[in-house]
Motif scaffolding. Structure first.
Motif, PDB file in Angstrom:
ATOM      1  N   ALA A  42      40.535   9.811  78.518  1.00 23.88           N
ATOM      2  CA  ALA A  42      42.248   9.274  77.844  1.00 23.88           C
ATOM      3  C   ALA A  42      43.098   8.980  78.480  1.00 23.88           C
ATOM      4  O   ALA A  42      42.836   9.499  79.916  1.00 23.88           O
ATOM      5  N   GLU A 105      52.922  16.202  76.716  1.00 27.16           N
ATOM      6  CA  GLU A 105      51.779  16.367  76.046  1.00 27.16           C
ATOM      7  C   GLU A 105      51.710  17.373  75.736  1.00 27.16           C
ATOM      8  O   GLU A 105      51.981  18.477  76.133  1.00 27.16           O
ATOM      9  N   GLY A 109      46.082  14.836  75.089  1.00 30.44           N
ATOM     10  CA  GLY A 109      45.475  13.160  74.501  1.00 30.44           C
ATOM     11  C   GLY A 109      46.934  12.998  73.095  1.00 30.44           C
ATOM     12  O   GLY A 109      46.703  11.441  72.673  1.00 30.44           O
ATOM     13  N   GLU A 125      49.375   9.164  70.915  1.00 31.22           N
ATOM     14  CA  GLU A 125      47.986   9.725  70.995  1.00 31.22           C
ATOM     15  C   GLU A 125      47.201   8.642  72.106  1.00 31.22           C
ATOM     16  O   GLU A 125      47.163   7.965  71.346  1.00 31.22           O
ATOM     17  N   ALA A 126      46.779   9.367  72.641  1.00 35.24           N
ATOM     18  CA  ALA A 126      45.503   8.302  73.867  1.00 35.24           C
ATOM     19  C   ALA A 126      43.671   8.502  73.251  1.00 35.24           C
ATOM     20  O   ALA A 126      43.440   9.639  72.877  1.00 35.24           O
ATOM     21  N   ARG A 127      43.583   7.446  72.782  1.00 37.50           N
ATOM     22  CA  ARG A 127      41.763   7.599  72.530  1.00 37.50           C
ATOM     23  C   ARG A 127      41.478   6.590  73.908  1.00 37.50           C
ATOM     24  O   ARG A 127      41.730   5.245  73.936  1.00 37.50           O
ATOM     25  N   LEU A 131      46.665   3.701  74.018  1.00 36.75           N
ATOM     26  CA  LEU A 131      47.606   4.768  74.263  1.00 36.75           C
ATOM     27  C   LEU A 131      48.481   4.306  73.764  1.00 36.75           C
ATOM     28  O   LEU A 131      48.911   3.015  73.295  1.00 36.75           O
TER      29      LEU A 131
END
Length: 180
Positions: A42, A105, A109, A125-127, A131
């Motif tokens: 992430a 955070e 993520g 949101e991180a995938r 981000l």
């Protein structure tokens, strides 16, 4: 009967103007995002923005010529683990302005925070190496910001899309680099 006809013409002109604006805005389009690597770890937002970063890109507002944008940022991690990010922004010939972020955070993520330009919370949101931040600006514009971390971990492509009533009215394409 005359006032009614004038009202109909006025409503018709407003509708025509609105439809023209929507068509023109649709032509502005949304820039393509760089390829994401969802298998990557992430995007480490706090670590990436800690210290100094520099951004350079181009802002395109509907019905206006693109203008260069440069951003000088300084991020420091607070005692609670959030990042406090101060940015100095130059947009075309406008005077330099400063804005501040505070991002925390809240789960792996997932991010939440505040921005001086925003009304209400900033969510993130991180995938993989991508981000996404979203927020509403004080002017009522909705912003979606997609950052894609480069393989080197020291730079990211930023695509920012501004919408009004769901129609894209401005886009920013920028490269952000860690300094030092």
């Amino acid at each position: 009967m005359r006032p009614h006809g004038a009202l109909q013409r006025w409503v018709g002109m407003r509708l025509l103007f609105s439809m023209s604006l929507i068509l023109v805005a649709g032509c502005a389009g949304t820039p393509r995002l760089p390829a994401a690597d969802v298998e990557a770890a992430a995007f480490p937002a706090i670590r990436f923005f800690e210290g100094r970063t520099e951004g350079s890109g181009r802002l395109k507002v509907v019905l206006k010529a693109p203008v260069p944008v440069t951003v000088q940022s300084l991020g420091r991690v607070a005692g609670d683990g959030s990042i406090l990010l101060t940015q100095r922004i130059r947009e075309g010939a406008k005077p330099e302005r400063t804005r501040e972020w505070q991002i925390r955070e809240i789960a792996p993520g997932r991010y939440s925070g505040a921005l001086t330009d925003a009304v209400g919370p900033v969510t993130g949101e991180a995938r993989g190496n991508r981000l996404r931040f979203a927020y509403r600006m004080r002017s009522g514009l909705d912003v979606e910001q997609w950052l894609t971390l480069a393989r080197d971990g020291r730079s990211a492509d930023n695509v920012l899309v501004v919408r009004k009533f769901g129609v894209t009215v401005a886009t920013l394409q920028e490269t952000i680099r860690k300094v030092g």
